[in-house]
Design an enzyme around this catalytic site. Structure first.
Site, PDB file in Angstrom:
ATOM      1  N   CYS A   3       0.900  -1.129  -0.123  1.00 16.52           N
ATOM      2  CA  CYS A   3       0.078  -0.064  -0.084  1.00 16.52           C
ATOM      3  C   CYS A   3       0.784   1.282  -0.061  1.00 16.52           C
ATOM      4  O   CYS A   3       1.966   1.069  -0.490  1.00 16.52           O
ATOM      5  CB  CYS A   3      -0.908   0.176   1.115  1.00 16.52           C
ATOM      6  SG  CYS A   3      -0.209  -0.111   2.874  1.00 16.52           S
ATOM      7  N   MET A   4       0.642   2.523   0.703  1.00 19.97           N
ATOM      8  CA  MET A   4       1.356   3.661   0.453  1.00 19.97           C
ATOM      9  C   MET A   4       2.460   3.511   1.338  1.00 19.97           C
ATOM     10  O   MET A   4       3.531   4.090   0.927  1.00 19.97           O
ATOM     11  CB  MET A   4       0.455   4.762   0.969  1.00 19.97           C
ATOM     12  CG  MET A   4      -0.671   5.307   0.064  1.00 19.97           C
ATOM     13  SD  MET A   4      -1.446   6.867   0.874  1.00 19.97           S
ATOM     14  CE  MET A   4      -0.151   7.903   0.591  1.00 19.97           C
TER      15      MET A   4
END
Length: 649
Positions: free
Chosen positions: A30-31
């Site tokens: 993810c981020m």
């Protein structure tokens, strides 16, 4: 060391800390985090992972999550799957196993599957899937959303006459083309990611997502809604319709793979899948959304006729669910008709309050869960976009995956809508994004009423989320992570030098040297020296004469400060932080004076066994830098209050 070499080193060390490449089933990111599904949790060495240069932290939830930060995480994850010879999200093959190794691996997988099944619920699985679908899109949401916000402000200022159209329209058009690369084709990106989550072919999932765009449909001969006979419109069914269709795709593909011969599978399976699911999407899913929309219009008209704060609350609270179903498109002709007849639409400012509720909810989450690095990073990226009226990042990346915050955000939107409905006469002269940019389109100098409503939505979303919308499991996860990351629960204090201290047995059972513990962090004495007892009794006593310095939130560990300044941690069981305190009853409180005869806790040993946790009661000296020597002993049966170790200070 070059950046490329650094990335390769981090990727290799993460595999090593996760128990080896064979122990990692799949890798996504993810981020901020590399997310891994592991085959055997017991092979994961979290402390080893935390010690990797460049790793900011480790979270062991349903997935093993290694935090490496934005900007680097995508490179590390890609390097890992490249090393494994697969793509992101794909299953990493295991080398051929034989005999005992194969049996143990199968047992570990079955155990993990059973554990996940017991803890999971349909709603939790749904929200987890939503999160996994949209979290990878957050960077695109944020970048495109900021551009969209700038476009909205410029467009509204041109419409309101603050900017010259001849000068600015060309730039607005160029920026719109760029941001439309994300938002015009969101259904396709959703289809691709949903296919990866549900186990379907990603490109086929993208095709299923594209179906709701109705590309190529002749406007003069539109496809009819089977329920009402009306023409279908693009994006009818919305993002949730796409997710449902791709879920159906995954079920169909899996069955076809079993019955279609391998020699023709690559031809037959995708063809049949696209055809059947595409037809179901056009002739069932989209018409169903249209049927709902027709009835929704009647409900909206009724609410508008009632008027006032009640109407504002209902419309402001229900708009976000409408957006998720793609039903907000049906409001466009209503806005246009209102503007044509009266010069402004009173509906748009009310509906815009839904975004304000999202902003307030996100701020509350940021305040309450600020130690959750990943969530904080998402909120920091999505908030500016949300304030500018682009709500997707906050909806799909933050509030919806967490569940309750989505509901409290809707309530905040309802409060803002009620304020605007109560003021009355707050309308917009054109259709455009909501949030702050809409201020420039408010008619009759009533911008102040819109601003009051927006502030009310912010405040309502914040208050309801702060007090009622914070997920308890996220709060518990932060507490558990903090507890696990802490090397000692007791504060540092000067020792009384040239003295001796004793450590006493804390319960009945077999006392052993710390190096024999099954926990590698303790057995390697990373936190300090000491002993442990394989408990035969659940009554646990203090290991020293001293004071209770701290009690971990999950009750599995107690810190003591001896009268002579030795810092001691009592850790009850191995990996018991995940049990959230259930098997433990603490009999003391911080600041209490204790002796080796003081009962400090009781442990439900049966519950530990059922949870597959070792019943090792570990006693560890944590300020080893100030200790001269600690005596040793041979494994033996002991009773409470029995002196075990001598410490030279």
């Amino acid at each position: 060391m070059t950046e490329k070499t650094d990335i390769k080193k981090i990727a290799a060390e993460i595999f090593d800390g996760a128990g080896g490449m064979d122990n990692v089933e799949s890798v996504v990111h993810c981020m901020t985090r590399v997310r891994m599904s592991v085959r055997d949790d017991t092979k994961v060495n979290k402390e080893k992972l935390k010690a990797i240069p460049g790793v900011l932290g480790v979270v062991d939830d349903e997935q093993l999550q290694v935090i490496v930060g934005p900007g680097k995480v995508n490179k590390v994850a890609q390097e890992m799957v490249s090393m494994a010879g697969v793509n992101l999200g794909e299953t990493i093959p295991v080398h051929e196993q034989h005999g005992k190794e194969k049996v143990e691996a199968l047992a570990a997988q079955n155990k993990a599957a059973q554990k996940a099944k017991q803890k999971s619920t349909p709603m939790k699985r749904f929200l987890k899937d939503i999160s996994n679908i949209f979290v990878p899109m957050i960077p695109a949401f944020v970048g495109s959303g900021l551009i969209a916000g700038v476009v909205a402000v410029m467009t509204n200022m041109v419409t309101a006459g603050y900017l010259d159209g001849d000068t600015w329209n060309q730039l607005i058009m160029v920026l719109s083309i760029i941001k439309n690369g994300m938002f015009s084709y969101l259904a396709i990106y959703t289809g691709v990611n949903a296919a990866q989550v549900f186990g379907a072919t990603p490109t086929v999932g993208g095709i299923i997502g594209a179906v709701i765009l109705l590309t190529g449909m002749n406007p003069d001969q539109p496809i009819k809604n089977l329920f009402t006979g009306e023409a279908l419109s693009a994006n009818q069914g919305g993002i949730l319709g796409v997710i449902f269709a791709v879920w159906l795709l995954a079920q169909l593909e899996k069955r076809l793979h079993h019955v279609v011969p391998d020699s023709i599978d690559i031809i037959v399976t995708p063809t049949i899948s696209i055809l059947l699911i595409g037809l179901a999407e056009i002739y069932f899913i989209m018409p169903l959304a249209g049927f709902i929309s027709d009835n929704m219009v009647g409900g909206i008209n009724w609410v508008l006729n009632v008027g006032g704060a009640f109407s504002g609350f209902v419309l402001g609270a229900l708009f976000l669910p409408m957006v998720m179903l793609g039903l907000h498109q049906i409001l466009t002709p209503i806005h246009v008709q209102m503007i044509t007849e009266t010069g402004s639409t009173l509906l748009l400012p009310i509906l815009a309050m839904a975004g304000g509720g999202q902003v307030g909810a996100a701020i509350a989450l940021w305040v309450r869960l600020r130690k959750d690095r990943e969530l904080s990073d998402m909120i920091k990226g999505a908030l500016p976009v949300g304030i500018l009226g682009i709500g997707e990042p906050l909806i799909y990346g933050v509030t919806l995956p967490l569940g309750k915050p989505f509901i409290t955000a809707c309530i905040g939107g309802g409060i803002g809508g009620a304020v605007i409905g109560l003021i009355g006469g707050v309308g917009a002269i054109a259709i455009g994004p909501s949030g702050l940019p809409l201020i420039f389109l408010i008619a009759n100098h009533k911008w102040w009423g819109y601003v009051l409503g927006l502030l009310a939505a912010y405040l309502g979303g914040f208050i309801f989320t702060y007090f009622f919308g914070i997920p308890k499991d996220r709060l518990a996860a932060i507490q558990n992570t903090n507890a696990a990351a802490s090397e000692s629960p007791v504060p540092a204090t000067p020792l009384k030098t040239n003295a001796e201290e004793s450590l006493y047995a804390v319960t009945t059972g077999q006392a052993k040297d710390l190096t024999e513990s099954i926990d590698p962090v303790f057995s390697q004495k990373m936190m300090g020296d000491g002993y442990f007892i394989v408990a035969a009794s659940g009554d646990i006593y203090a290991p020293v004469f001293g004071t209770v310095a701290s009690i971990f939130p999950t009750k599995h560990a107690i810190g003591f400060l001896s009268d002579k300044g030795v810092e001691v941690m009592l850790h009850m069981g191995v990996d018991t932080v995940k049990l959230n305190g259930e098997p433990f009853t603490i009999q003391v409180k911080e600041g209490d004076k204790v002796t080796p005869e003081t009962l400090v806790a009781t442990v439900n040993l049966t519950a530990l066994k059922e949870a597959n946790k070792a019943n090792e009661m570990l006693v560890i000296v944590t300020n080893m830098e100030s200790i001269k020597t600690i005596s040793s002993f041979h494994s033996k049966e002991v009773s409470p209050n029995e002196e075990l170790l001598k410490i030279s200070l």
